[in-house]
Write a protein that holds these residues in place. Structure first.
Motif: not given
Lengths: 317, 231, 547
Positions: B138, B143, B145-146, B163, C224-225, C227-230
Motif C-alpha cells: 500500500y 495495490i 486500483g489504489l 491483481s 474482485l475486478e 470492487v477493487f478495480r483489478l
C-alpha cells in the motif's frame, strides 16, 4: 412456398450454399433418427401395451452386437459431419491474397467501417460482388459480434485485439448486419446494412463520396504528425528499427522469442510498447494509447503494409 | 465390499453402541464406517479446493507466459525474506498440527491442546507478516486500483501481476483465517474432553485441511516471489 | 409393513411438528422437501421473467418494457432457472430423498452438511433475488467480460456473490452423494446392482465437485475486478476477456450435464417399471453416465468457436463434442430397446419419460449441428442455440423432474395424485413445449440473435408462434401445482408399492419412517428384476428379507 414471412435466409455469399448443403444433410439425418426413435416408441407403446396383469415380458438384458452397432453408426456419422464442417470453417479463416481489406471498428452501439480508398461509413457497408473481402475488426469497448446471416459469417469483435473474417459476396442486394454478442442496453439496436453492388456500381459509389485520402495515406500522415518518424526512419537508428518490410516478417524480441509481425503485434506496439521490445533496442517508446484512435491505428497499419517492398520475403499470416 | 456382519443390528442396538463409542452418529453402522466416510469426504473436499485454486493458477500461468519480463520485475517488489519466513512458519505449523493429531491419537489431552494453540499461534504470525506485506504494498502504491504506480515496465501488465498476487494470497489468507477458527473450535472441544484415542476424527480432518492450506502456500511462494530471481 | 392406517403410524412427516423441526432437520427426506418448495419458488420467479420476455417478443418493437429492463429480465431468467432451479432440482429433491433409500442406508453420509447445503442455497438465492429487487443485473447469466467487469452498472457483484455461495451448496451435495454411494451401501448392494438413478447421480456428483469450484473462482475474479478495480480481464491493462470465457465455460459446460444426467437416471427407473422389464444394456447405460461426465469436461471450447480462440483448438473441441454425443445416443437406444416386448402402461410418469426420449433426441441431434464448426458460425448466439438447450433442459430435464415427482409422489407423501389430470398436464406440457421452441430453430438459422429486445419485423410470425406455445406451456405447469397440492389432502392413500416397482425404496412404507429401514436390508438380486415368470408377481424386490 410464400408464407409472407421467410423461413430460410438468402444465400448471398459463395460460402452460403456450401454451408447450407451441410445444414440440409444434418437436417436429413436428424429427421431420420428422430423419426426413427419417435415412431419406434409409438409403435412399441401401442403394440406392447399392457393388456393384462398376467402377461410376462421376456427376460432380455441386452445385446452386445446392437450396442456396438448403435455406437459405431452415430460415431461414423458425426465424424463425417465433423470433417466436412471443419474443412469449411478452415477455409473461411484462409483469406485469399488479393482480398479487399476493410477496417471495421465496433462500439456501443454502432458499426464504423473504412474502405482502403478512404471512404468511411457508419452502420452501413458497401461491398462489390464477386470480390474476396477481408474485414479487420476491433472493438472500442466491450465484446461485440459481426453477423451477416445472408453471408453465413460471424465473428466476435474484441477490444484490444483484431479479428478477421473473410468471404465473397455473390449477389447484389441489401442484407442485414446484426450484433450477435450481448453488449449492453442497445444490443438489439446495433444493426447495420450491408449493400452489395456490382463492381461497376461499387466504383461509382466509391468515387461519389467526398474526396478522401486513402487509408494508407492517412496513416502516413499520422505517422508523421505523431512523431513516429523521429525514431522509425528509413533505416534502423539507435532509437528504433525501420518499419518498411515489417508486416508479415519474423521479428526477434529481446527475450529471444521470435514472433510474426501481424496486425495485432503492430497495434500492441503502439498502445503497449513495453510489451514486446525488439532485440537490440531500449524500451524508450512512449505509449500512444488514448492519443491515436482505433481507426488511426488501423490507418497506420495500412500505411506500414503499403511499405512492403515487393522483393522482400512475405510471410502470410 | 467391506465385511458387514453388523448388517442386522437394529436402531436400538445402534443407540447402545453409540454410548460406548463416543461420537458415533446414528446413521452409521459402526465407528470404522464413520471414520472412513469422514476421511473420504475431507479428501474430496480438498479436491474441490484444488480446482478452486487451480483456476487462479491457470490464469496466472497464462499471463506470466505472456508478460514474463514485467512479471519478473513486479515479483522483485515482493519481500522474499518475509515470504521465506512465512514459508518456514507455515511448515512449522504443519509440524505442530501433525503433532497435535498424534497427541489426540495417543490420548495426551494436554499435549493436544498445546500443539493446537501452537499451530494457531504460528498461523497468526503468518497472517501478521502477510498483512505487514500488504501494508508495504500500500505504501509503495502497488495495490491495483489504489493509486497504482509502476516504473519498470508496462503498468497495466504489472497491475495484472499484483491483481493475481492479492487475489491468490488473499484467498489463501481467507483459508488460513477459517483454519484458525476451526483450530479454536478444536481447542475448546479439547478442554471439554471431547477427544480420545477412540474418537478424534475432527482433529484429523482439520489436520488434513491445514496441511492442504500449507501446500497451497508452498506453490504460491515460488510462483509469486521467486520469478526470475537468481541466488 | 402395516400400511392400512397411515395416520397412526409414525413416519418422517408426522414424527415431529413445528417450524423448528423442519428448519433444523437432518433427515434427508425432510431436506428434500425443503428443496422441493424452494426450487418451485425459484422456478416461478424464472417463469415470470420468461412470461414477460415472451410477451415483449410478440411484437418486433421494444414496446412492453424498456431495453434495460428486458436485459435484466433475460439475465434473471437464466440465473434463476440454471443456478436455482435446474442444477439443484433432481439431485437435491429426488436424489436427496431417494439415494439413501435406494442403497439401503438410513441417511446420507453427512446429514448436517446436507442441511448446510440447503441453507447455502437459500442464502445464495436470497442474494440473487436481492440483487433483482435492488435493480437487477443485465449481463446475461454468462457474465462475459469486459461488459460485466467494467461496463455494466447493475448489481453484478451481489448476484455473483449469490451464485458463488450457491455453488458451495452444489459442491457439498456432490461430496455427500459420492461418499454415501461409496461407503454406505447395504450388504449385497454391489456397484452393478445399483439402480441407474444412483449411477447417474454419482456421475453428476463428480461434475459437481470438480467443475463448480472453477466457476466460483471465475465469478469471484469478476467481482474482485469490479470492487477493487483489478485488471485481470481488462484489455486496457493487457488483460484478456477471453480468459474469462475459458474459466466460465470450463464449469458451465459440464454444468449442463449436471442438469441432464440426473434426469436420465429418473428415466431409467420409470421406463423399467412401466415396461416391466430390465433396462436394456444396464452396464452400457451406467458407463455412459460416467463417459458423459468425463468427456463433458473436455468440450468447453465449443461455446467459443467464434470468440477468437485458435481455430485448431476449435477443431479439437468440435471433434470431442461429437464424441460426447455418443454416450447419450447409446442411452436413448437402450431405453427404446427396453420397451421392446415389454408390458407397457402409460401412466403419467411414463408419459413424461417417453416424451423425454423424443425431445431429448431432438435436442441432442441439434447439439451436433452446434458442434459442427461451419454450422455453428451461422447459428452461434442465435435462437437456434436457445431452442437447442431448451429442448434438453425443458423437454428433457424438466419433464424428467416432473416424471420423477409423479413416480415417487406416493412414496414421499403416502398419497396418489389424480391420474387423469396428470396425463392431461403431461400432454399439455409436451404440446406447448414444442410449439414454443421448435419455431426458434427456424428463427436461429434465419438470423435472429439471442438477447434481442426488439427484432427485425420478418421474424415476427415465428415469434408469435413461440409466445403462443409458451402460454400453453404455462398452463401445463400450473396444473401439477394445483393437483399435487390437492392430493396431499384428498388423494387416495398409497400403499407401500403402488407401481409394483423393484428398488429398495419401495420396500418401506409410504411415507417412510425416519430411519428408512427398521433393519438394514440385505440385497441378493440385481436391479430391475422384472419379468419374472411367476404368476403371483412379475417382479422381485431388491432384497429377499422383507421388513
Amino acid at each position: 412456398m410464400n408464407l409472407g414471412f421467410p423461413l430460410f435466409p438468402e444465400q448471398a455469399s459463395t460460402m452460403a450454399s456450401r454451408v447450407d448443403a451441410l445444414y440440409f444433410v444434418l437436417i436429413g439425418v436428424s429427421v431420420f433418427f428422430a423419426t426413427l426413435i419417435c415412431l419406434t416408441i409409438i409403435v412399441f407403446a401401442f403394440r406392447y401395451r399392457r393388456r393384462s396383469e398376467l402377461e410376462r415380458p421376456p427376460e432380455i438384458s441386452g445385446d452386445l452386437r446392437l450396442e456396438i452397432l448403435w455406437s459405431v453408426i452415430p460415431l461414423g456419422f458425426t465424424l463425417i459431419v465433423f470433417v466436412w464442417g471443419a474443412k469449411l470453417y478452415f477455409e473461411t479463416y484462409s483469406p485469399p491474397r488479393n482480398s479487399l481489406e476493410i477496417h471495421v471498428v465496433a462500439k456501443q452501439w454502432m458499426w464504423k467501417a473504412q474502405h482502403p480508398e478512404g471512404r468511411s461509413e457508419i452502420d452501413e457497408l458497401h461491398l462489390p460482388a464477386g470480390r474476396a473481402i477481408k474485414l479487420l475488426l476491433t472493438s472500442q469497448d466491450v465484446i461485440h459480434d459481426f453477423y451477416v446471416p445472408a453471408f453465413r459469417i460471424k465473428t466476435d469483435v474484441l477490444p484490444g485485439r483484431y479479428m478477421t473474417v473473410s468471404f465473397e459476396p455473390s449477389k447484389v442486394g441489401a442484407y442485414r448486419l446484426l450484433c450477435a454478442e450481448y453488449c449492453g442496453t442497445q444490443h438489439s439496436g446495433m444493426l447495420g446494412r450491408i449493400v452489395v453492388l456490382s463492381p461497376a456500381e461499387y466504383q461509382t459509389w466509391l468515387s461519389s463520396g467526398p474526396a478522401e485520402s486513402t487509408v494508407a495515406a492517412t496513416g502516413a500522415r499520422l505517422f508523421q504528425s505523431q512523431g513516429c518518424v523521429a525514431c522509425h526512419a528509413d533505416k534502423d537508428t539507435e532509437r528504433g528499427p525501420a518499419l518498411a518490410d515489417l508486416y508479415g516478417k519474423q521479428v526477434r524480441l529481446q527475450d529471444g522469442k521470435v514472433i510474426v509481425a501481424d496486425e495485432n503485434y503492430i497495434r500492441e506496439s503502439i498502445v503497449n510498447p513495453q510489451a514486446k521490445i525488439v532485440a537490440g533496442y531500449r524500451p524508450i517508446m512512449p505509449t500512444f494509447k488514448g492519443i491515436v484512435s482505433e481507426e488511426g491505428i488501423l490507418q497506420i497499419i495500412s500505411y506500414l503494409k503499403s511499405l512492403d517492398r515487393p522483393e522482400g520475403a512475405q510471410v502470410e499470416k | 465390499m467391506r465385511a458387514r456382519n453388523l448388517s442386522r443390528i437394529t436402531c436400538r442396538e445402534k443407540w447402545n453402541m453409540s454410548k460406548n463409542h463416543p461420537g458415533l452418529l446414528h446413521h452409521f453402522d459402526d465407528p470404522e464406517q464413520q471414520l472412513d466416510a469422514s476421511q473420504s469426504g475431507m479428501w474430496i473436499f480438498l479436491a474441490t479446493e484444488v480446482m478452486f485454486f487451480g483456476g487462479m493458477f491457470i490464469g496466472y500461468t497464462v499471463y506470466r507466459e505472456g508478460y514474463f519480463e514485467v512479471f519478473a520485475h513486479a515479483s522483485n517488489h515482493l519481500n522474499v525474506w518475509l515470504g521465506s519466513i512465512n514459508t518456514a512458519v507455515l511448515i512449522c505449523s504443519s509440524l505442530s498440527m501433525a503433532l497435535a493429531v498424534h497427541s489426540a491419537q495417543s490420548g495426551h489431552r494436554r499435549q493436544l491442546l498445546v500443539f493446537l494453540v501452537l499451530t494457531m499461534l504460528l498461523g497468526t504470525v503468518f497472517l501478521g507478516i502477510k498483512f505487514t506485506e500488504y501494508y508495504h504494498k500500500y505504501e509503495e502504491h502497488l495495490i491495483p486500483g489504489l493509486d497504482f504506480a509502476f516504473k519498470e515496465g508496462n503498468p497495466g501488465h504489472a497491475a495484472i501481476f499484483f491483481s493475481f498476487y492479492f487475489a491468490m494470497t488473499g484467498v489463501h489468507a481467507l483459508h488460513m483465517v477459517i483454519g484458525l477458527g476451526l483450530l479454536a473450535y478444536l481447542a475448546v472441544k479439547t478442554t471439554r474432553g471431547r477427544f480420545s484415542p477412540l474418537y478424534y476424527t475432527p482433529v484429523e480432518m482439520v489436520g488434513l485441511y491445514w496441511h492442504f492450506v500449507d501446500i497451497v502456500w508452498i506453490f504460491l511462494f515460488p510462483l509469486l516471489y521467486l520469478v526470475g530471481r537468481h541466488l | 409393513m402395516n400400511d392400512a392406517v397411515p395416520e397412526r403410524r409414525l413416519h418422517y412427516l408426522n414424527v415431529s411438528y413445528g417450524v423448528k423441526s423442519w428448519l433444523c432437520t437432518t433427515d434427508h427426506k425432510r431436506i428434500a422437501w425443503l428443496y422441493l418448495l424452494s426450487i418451485t419458488f425459484f422456478f416461478f420467479i424464472g417463469g415470470m421473467a420468461a412470461t414477460l420476455l415472451r410477451l415483449e417478443l410478440l411484437t418486433p418493437q421494444g414496446d412492453l418494457v424498456q431495453a434495460e429492463t428486458y436485459n435484466k429480465l433475460f439475465t434473471m431468467h437464466g440465473v434463476m432457472m440454471i443456478f436455482f432451479f435446474l442444477i439443484p432440482s433432481i439431485p437435491a429433491v429426488l436424489g436427496n430423498f431417494l439415494i439413501p433409500m435406494m442403497i439401503g442406508a438410513r441417511d446420507l453420509a453427512f446429514p448436517r452438511l446436507n442441511l448446510a447445503s440447503w441453507y447455502l442455497y437459500i442464502i445464495g438465492g436470497l442474494l440473487a433475488i436481492g440483487a433483482a429487487v435492488a435493480g437487477g443485473v443485465d449481463t446475461g447469466w454468462t457474465f462475459y467480460t469486459p461488459y460485466s467487469s467494467i461496463y455494466s452498472n447493475t448489481h453484478v457483484t451481489l448476484t455473483v456473490c449469490g451464485i458463488f455461495i450457491n455453488g458451495f451448496s452444489s459442491i457439498l451435495t456432490g461430496l455427500n452423494f459420492i461418499v454415501t454411494i461409496h461407503k454406505m451401501r447395504a450388504p449385497g448392494m454391489t456397484w452393478f446392482r445399483l439402480p441407474l438413478f444412483v449411477w447417474s447421480h454419482y456421475a453428476t456428483s463428480i461434475i459437481f465437485i470438480l467443475g463448480t469450484p472453477v466457476v466460483a473462482i471465475a465469478l469471484a475474479l469478476v467481482a474482485l475486478e469490479r470492487v477493487f478495480r483489478l485488471g485481470i480481464f481488462d484489455p486496457e491493462l493487457g488483460g484478456d476477456p477471453v480468459l474469462f470465457q475459458h474459466l466460465f465455460w470450463f464449469y458451465s459446460h459440464p454444468a449442463v450435464y449436471i442438469m441432464i444426467l440426473p434426469g436420465m437416471g429418473v428415466i431409467s427407473e420409470v421406463i423399467a417399471c412401466f415396461s416391466r422389464k430390465r433396462v436394456f444394456g444396464y452396464s452400457f447405460v451406467a458407463f455412459s453416465s460416467l463417459a458423459i461426465a468425463v468427456l463433458g469436461f473436455l468440450v468447453w471450447g465449443h461455446h467459443m468457436f467464434v470468440s477468437g480462440q485458435s481455430i485448431y483448438a476449435g477443431m479439437i473441441f468440435s471433434l470431442l463434442s461429437m464424441m460426447v454425443a455418443i454416450p447419450s445416443a447409446i442411452k436413448v437406444f437402450n431405453w427404446t430397446a427396453t420397451l421392446y416386448r415389454g408390458s407397457i402402461a402409460l401412466d403419467a410418469p411414463m408419459l413424461y419419460a417417453l416424451g423425454f426420449i423424443g425431445l431429448f433426441t431432438i435436442g441432442g441431434l441439434t447439439g451436433i449441428f452446434l458442434a459442427t464448426l461451419a454450422i455453428d458460425v451461422q447459428v452461434h448466439d442465435t435462437y437456434f442455440v436457445v431452442a437447442h438447450f431448451h429442448y434438453i433442459m425443458v423437454g428433457g430435464a424438466v419433464m424428467a423432474y416432473l416424471g420423477g415427482i409423479h413416480f415417487w409422489w406416493p412414496k414421499m407423501t403416502g398419497r396418489l395424485y389424480p391420474e387423469g389430470w396428470a396425463r392431461l398436464a403431461a400432454v399439455t406440457i409436451f404440446l406447448g413445449f414444442n410449439l414454443t421452441f421448435f419455431p426458434q430453430f427456424v428463427l436461429g438459422y434465419l438470423g435472429m440473435p439471442r438477447r434481442y429486445h426488439a427484432y427485425p419485423p420478418e421474424f415476427q410470425v415465428l415469434n408469435v408462434m413461440s409466445s403462443a406455445g409458451a402460454s400453453i406451456l404455462a398452463v401445463g405447469y400450473l396444473l401439477p401445482l394445483i393437483y399435487l397440492i390437492w392430493s396431499l389432502r384428498y388423494g387416495a392413500v398409497a400403499g407401500m408399492n403402488p407401481w409394483k416397482a423393484t428398488g429398495l425404496e419401495w420396500q418401506t412404507p409410504s411415507p417412510p419412517p425416519t430411519d428408512n429401514f427398521e433393519v438394514t436390508p440385505t440385497v441378493t438380486r440385481e436391479a430391475y428384476d422384472y419379468a419374472r415368470p411367476e404368476p403371483q408377481s412379475d417382479y422381485v424386490p431388491g432384497e429377499v428379507e422383507h421388513v
